[in-house]
Design a protein around this motif. Sequence first.
Motif, PDB file in Angstrom:
ATOM      1  N   UNK B 211       0.831  -1.201   0.000  1.00 43.35           N
ATOM      2  CA  UNK B 211       0.000   0.000   0.000  1.00 43.35           C
ATOM      3  C   UNK B 211       0.863   1.247   0.000  1.00 43.35           C
ATOM      4  N   UNK B 212       1.918   1.188   0.755  1.00 45.12           N
ATOM      5  CA  UNK B 212       2.791   2.346   0.853  1.00 45.12           C
ATOM      6  C   UNK B 212       3.411   2.649  -0.513  1.00 45.12           C
ATOM      7  N   UNK B 213       3.629   1.607  -1.304  1.00 45.41           N
ATOM      8  CA  UNK B 213       4.246   1.813  -2.605  1.00 45.41           C
ATOM      9  C   UNK B 213       3.239   2.009  -3.726  1.00 45.41           C
ATOM     10  N   UNK B 214       1.968   2.149  -3.378  1.00 42.72           N
ATOM     11  CA  UNK B 214       0.938   2.150  -4.414  1.00 42.72           C
ATOM     12  C   UNK B 214       1.078   3.348  -5.336  1.00 42.72           C
ATOM     13  N   UNK B 215       0.605   3.195  -6.541  1.00 40.39           N
ATOM     14  CA  UNK B 215       0.688   4.249  -7.535  1.00 40.39           C
ATOM     15  C   UNK B 215      -0.672   4.906  -7.746  1.00 40.39           C
ATOM     16  N   UNK B 216      -1.615   4.597  -6.851  1.00 42.05           N
ATOM     17  CA  UNK B 216      -2.906   5.264  -6.888  1.00 42.05           C
ATOM     18  C   UNK B 216      -2.941   6.187  -5.691  1.00 42.05           C
ATOM     19  N   UNK B 217      -3.389   7.400  -5.879  1.00 43.18           N
ATOM     20  CA  UNK B 217      -3.428   8.296  -4.727  1.00 43.18           C
ATOM     21  C   UNK B 217      -4.371   7.783  -3.637  1.00 43.18           C
ATOM     22  N   UNK B 218      -5.472   7.181  -4.049  1.00 38.40           N
ATOM     23  CA  UNK B 218      -6.462   6.749  -3.051  1.00 38.40           C
ATOM     24  C   UNK B 218      -6.415   5.251  -2.838  1.00 38.40           C
ATOM     25  N   UNK B 219      -6.709   4.873  -1.617  1.00 40.37           N
ATOM     26  CA  UNK B 219      -6.803   3.445  -1.314  1.00 40.37           C
ATOM     27  C   UNK B 219      -8.202   2.990  -1.675  1.00 40.37           C
TER      28      UNK B 219
END
Lengths: 245, 552, 293
Positions: B211-219
Motif C-alpha cells: 500500500x505504501x508503494x501504491x501508484x494510486x493516490x487513493x486506497x
Amino acid sequence: MNIFRLHYRLERKTIGFLLAIVGVASIGGAVEIAPLFTIHQTVEDAPDMRVYTPLEIAGRNIYLREGCYACHSQMIRTLRDEVERYGPYSLAVESKYDHPMLWGSKRTGPDLARMGNKYSDEWHVAHMTDPRAVVPASVMPPYAYLGRATARIDDLGLHLKALRTVGVPYTDEMIANATADAYGQAAPDTPFAEGVTKRYGEATNVRSFDGKVGDPTELDALIAYLQILGKLTDAAHRPVAAAGE
Amino acid sequence: MIAQLTKSERQLALVILLAITICGLAMGIAGRDDPLGVHGAIVILAGLAGIFGVIYAYYEPEPSEARLALYYDDPSKVGIILAMGWVLIGLFIGDWVAWQLVFPNLTFDAGWSSFGRIRPAHTSAVIFGFGGNALIATSFYVLQRTSRARLPDQLSPWFVLLGYNLFCIIAATGYLMGVTQSKEYAEPEWYADIWLVVVWVAYFIIYLRTLVRRKEPHIYVSNWYYMAFILVVAILHIVNNLAVPVSWGHAKSYSAFSGVQDAMTQWWYGHNAVAFFLTSGFLGMMYYYMPIRAGRPIFSYRLSIISFWGITFMYMWAGSHHLHYTALPQWVQTLGMTFSIMLLVPSWASAGNALLTLNGAWHKVRDDATLRFMMVAAVFYGLSTFEGSFMAIRSVNSLSHYTDWTVGHVHAGALGWVAMITFGSIYASVPWLWKRERMYSDRLVEWHFWLALSGTLVYVFAMWNSGIIQGLMWRTYTESGTLAYSFVDSVAAMRPYYIARAIGGLMFLSGAVIGCVNIWMTIRAAHQPADERLADRPVPRPAGVPAFQPGE
Amino acid sequence: MAVEERDPFTGYLTTGHEWNGIKELNTPVPRAVFFFLIVTALYALVYWILMPAWPLGVTYTKGLLGIDQRKVVAESIKEAALERSVWTKRIETESFKDIQADPRLMNVVRQTGGALFGDNCAACHGPKAEGGKGFPTLVSSSWLWGGDPEAIAETIRVGINSPHKDTRVSQMMAFGRDSILKKDEIDNVADYVRSLSDPAVAKTVTAAKLEAGKAVFTANCVACHGDNAAGNPELGAPNLTDKFWLYGGDAQSVFTTVWGGRQGHMPTWDARLSPLDRKILALYLVDRRHATP
Ligand code: HEM
Ligand code: HEM
Ligand SMILES: [Ca+2]
Ligand SMILES: [Ca+2]
Ligand SMILES: [Cu+2]
C-alpha cells in the motif's frame, strides 16, 4: 458533505487509515469487557465455593477434548421454561473457576449445568458407552472407548499449577498431591481417598465412578466431573434476587 | 515456485525453514508423550519438505528483472487451489457431521470421528481453510491491481500462504486428536495460536509495504475491508487466545479468563470473527470482483464510506447478543442488542450498494452464472444480516438461542454469502490468473450455481423449521401451565429436518466438486495468450530504487 | 488528477478515480440510510434510558424502568405458580385416593406427568416407564418397595441407596465374590430361582439340581426374598416368582447377580423436585400402570 471530504483525504494516508481502523474498532470491546473486571456485582459472592478436584479437572479436560460443548450448554438462562426444566438459572460465580467457560451455544442435547447427582454413576456408564441403550431417541455419539482408556493423572500437578497462575486458588498441598488425590477419589478403599476429602471437603464424591477397581479410567474422570456440575456452590439455590445486591 | 525467488530470498527461505524444523524438533522432544509431539512431527515434515524443495531448485537461474514489470500472482494461484481443496474437505466433513445427527453411530466407535471432534474440524476447514485461503489469494490479487504495485518481494507471500496452511493443518489434525481450547472458532491450542500471530504479522507487513508503494493516490474500498480484516482479526485473536500452557511439553493450556469475563471475551471474538473474517474480508472481495465482472461503476462511493465505518465501529459492540439472558450482566446484553439493530443499517447499505451496482447489468446477471453467484451472495448477505439483527433482539433470541435456528442463520451467511461470493470471485479470477479466455465449461458453472443455490435453500429452510419447532417445544405449556414436552421429545422431532439438511448439504457439496473439476480443467487447458489484458501490469519500478516509497 | 465523468446509465458523476478499471459513482447517500440510522439510534437511546445499559467504572446505569432479568424471571415463575394454584393446591393437600377419584385432577396429572417424567426419569426407566437392564419397570404389578402411591412417592423422595439421609437401602449380597457360596451352589440356586417363574427351566435341568438349589435358597435367600421367594418390600428384595427381571432372567444374568450381588441406585429427588412434582409423578405412574395392559 464534510465527512466525505475528510474521508477523501484520509483514504490517501495508509498509516492514518490503519490507525483509524484500530481506534474505531477498539472502543466496543473495551467498553464492554473492561468493566466486567471492575464492577463488583458482576460475579456474585459465594463463600462456600470449592475448586475442582484433580480428577474432576481431568474429567473436564476430557469433556473439552471430546467437544461435548458442541451439543451441551452449561448455562440455564433467566427464562421461566429453562428454570422449570433444568433448575435455578446459572450464576456467574458458578463458572468462576472455569478456564475456559463452557456456557455453550447449541443444545442438541440438554443443558448440563445442574447435572451433578441427577443420575447415578451406573446410568452414566451405560449412557456414555451406548446412549441408545438407555435413551432410544438419543443422537449422542457412543463413547465406549473412554471406559477402556486409563486416565492420564501423572501430570495433574502441572495442570493445577497452570490453573493457579490464571487465578484458581489451589494450595501448594493440593498441587503436590494432585496425582494421589486423583487416584484416591476413584479408589475409596485405599489410603489415598482420605486426602481428597481432607483437601476438598467432606461432600466430595469419593467412589469408583465406573464401577471398576484399579487405576481411574477416562470414564471415571468424566463421570466425576459430570457429578459435580452445579455442585461447587449452593449459591444458585439461595434466593438471590437481582444482580446488584 | 523456488525458481522465482532471488538468491538471497532462497537463502532466507532456508533459514526460515530451518528455524521451523528446529521448532518442530523442540515440540517433538518436549511433547513426546503428548499430542504436541505429533504436531512437532508434522512441523518437522513441513520444514524438511520445504528445505528439500529449496535445495532441489537452489541452483536454478535467478528470475530476471522483467518479473518486476508483472504482478506476482503465483501465490494467488496456489491459494485458490488450496481454497478449493479445503472446501471439499470442509463440506465433506460438514455433511458427515450432518449425517451423524441422523445416524449417530456413524463414528465407527472411534474417538477421532465423533461429533464433538469433527464438528470443529468442519467449521475450521470451511472458515479458515476455505475462507482464509480464498481471502489471502484474492487479497494479494486485488491489492496489487488496485495499488498498481507489485508485491514487495517473492518470499513473504509464500511464507504467509504456506505458513497459514500449516496452521490450518495443525488445527484440523489437532481436533481429531482432541487438542482444543474449546473456544468456538478459536479452538487451536496456544502454539498454533502463536504461529498464527507470526504469519499474520507477515501478512500485515506485505499489505502495508504494498500500500505504501501504491501508484494510486487513493486506497480502494476493497483494501479498506481487507485491512480491517487483517488488523481486527489480529486484535481479536491475540486477546481471546491469551492462555497459560500446562508446560512447554503439553498441548493443553488454560484460558487466561474464566467464567463471565471469558464468555464475553469469547463472544466479542466469536461475533467479530464473523464480522471481520466472514464479512469484512469477503466484502473486500465483492467490492472488486462484482463491479469488474458486471462492468459497472460502484453505485455510491459515499455509501461505501458510511457502510465501512458503520460496520467497523458497530460490529465490535454486538458480541454480547450471543449471551442474552445468561449470567452476563444485563447492561452488556442491552448494548449488544441495540448495536446489533443499528448495525443493520450499514450492513444493508453494503448489500444495497452491491445490488445497485448491478443496475444496468441485469442482463449479464441473467446470462452469466459467475456474476449470478455474486448477486445471490449479496442477497444472502442482506438476508442473513437482517436475520442476525432480528435474532439479536432479546425476546427473539430467547426462542432462537441454543436451537438450529442459529445454525440456519449461520449457513444462510456461510453458504449463501461467504461461499457464493467466493465461488463467484474464483470463477472470475481463474481465467485471468491462468491467462485463459474463459472457464473450461460455462455449463458446469451453471450446474454449480443451481446446486449451490438449491442446496443452500434446502439447508436453510430445514434449519428454520427445526430451530423454530425446537424453540417452541422447549417453551410450550399445557393448559395446566406445565411444560408440555420433555427435552428428548424435541430431539426426536428434529429427525426429518436433519435428514433434509444432510441432503441439502450433499447438493452443495456436489456443486463444489463440479466447481473443482471445472477449475482443474481450465488450468489444464491450453494456454491462450489472446486476452493478455495489457493494462494488467504494475507501474514499473525503476531499477535500483529501494522497495519502500511513500504513497504519493 | 481526478477527472469526473457522467455514468450514462444512472446519470451520476463518478469520483474520477479508476482502479484497474473500477470506477465509483459519487451518488449521494440515499435518504433512507440516514433515516434508518436515526430511527435505530433513537430506538437505542430510548432503550438505554429505560434499561440497564452503560457501565460507569464500578457500577452501571440501572435504567428508569428498574428492570432486571433475574427479578423478571422470578416474578414470572411466581405468577405462573399462582395461576396453577387452582389445581396445585388441591393436589398438594388432598389425599391420593381423593385425587385419583377426581377425573379432572387426574387429567392434569396426565398432562403434567409426561414431560416431568420425560425430563427426569425416562433416562433410566425408559420413555414408556417400561424399564431396562438395571432399571426397574414402573408399569408392572411387581414393585420392589410397594406399589401404592404413598410408597412410590416416598421412593421418589428419598431414592434407593442414595445420599439422602432417609434413603431406602437395599443390597443383594455378593455370594460368590465374598465366598459365601461355591460356584456349583450358585449354579444350582440360579437354576432353581429361574424355575420359579419359568416352568420351561425345570425341563432342562435335573430334579436333583433343583432340589440342591432349593436347599441353598432356603438357607441363604429366604431371609430377604421370603419363604416363597415372593420378595419383601421392606428390604426392596424383588419377587423372584414373576416374569419381571431387573437384571435379566437368563442363566448368565442370574448367576452374575448371585455371584457379584447387586445394589441399584435410584437418585433422591427431595432437593430437585418439589413435593408437588413428586406427588404428580407417583400418581402419574399409578395411572400409567392401570393404563398399561
Ligand atoms: C455441505 C455443506 C455444509 C454442511 C452439510 C454443513 C453442516 C454443518 C453441521 C451439521 C453443523 C453442526 C450444526 C449443529 O451442531 O447442529 C455445522 C456447523 C457450522 N458450519 Fe457448516 N455445513 C456446510 C457448509 C458450511 C460452510 C461453507 C461454512 C462456512 C463458510 C460453514 C460454517 C459452519 C459454522 C460456522 C458452523 C457452526 C455453527 C454454530 O456453532 O452455530 N458450514 N455445519
Ligand atoms: C448484522 C449482522 C449480523 C448480526 C446482528 C448477527 C447476529 C447473530 C445472532 C444474534 C446470532 C445468534 C447468537 C446466539 O443466539 O447464540 C448469530 C450467530 C451466528 N452468526 Fe450472525 N449475525 C449477523 C451476520 C452474520 C453473517 C453475515 C454471518 C456469516 C456467516 C454470521 C455468522 C454467524 C455465526 C457463525 C453464528 C453462530 C455463532 C455460534 O457459534 O453460536 N452472522 N448471529
Ligand atoms: Ca456455536
Ligand atoms: Ca486458540
Ligand atoms: Cu454474533
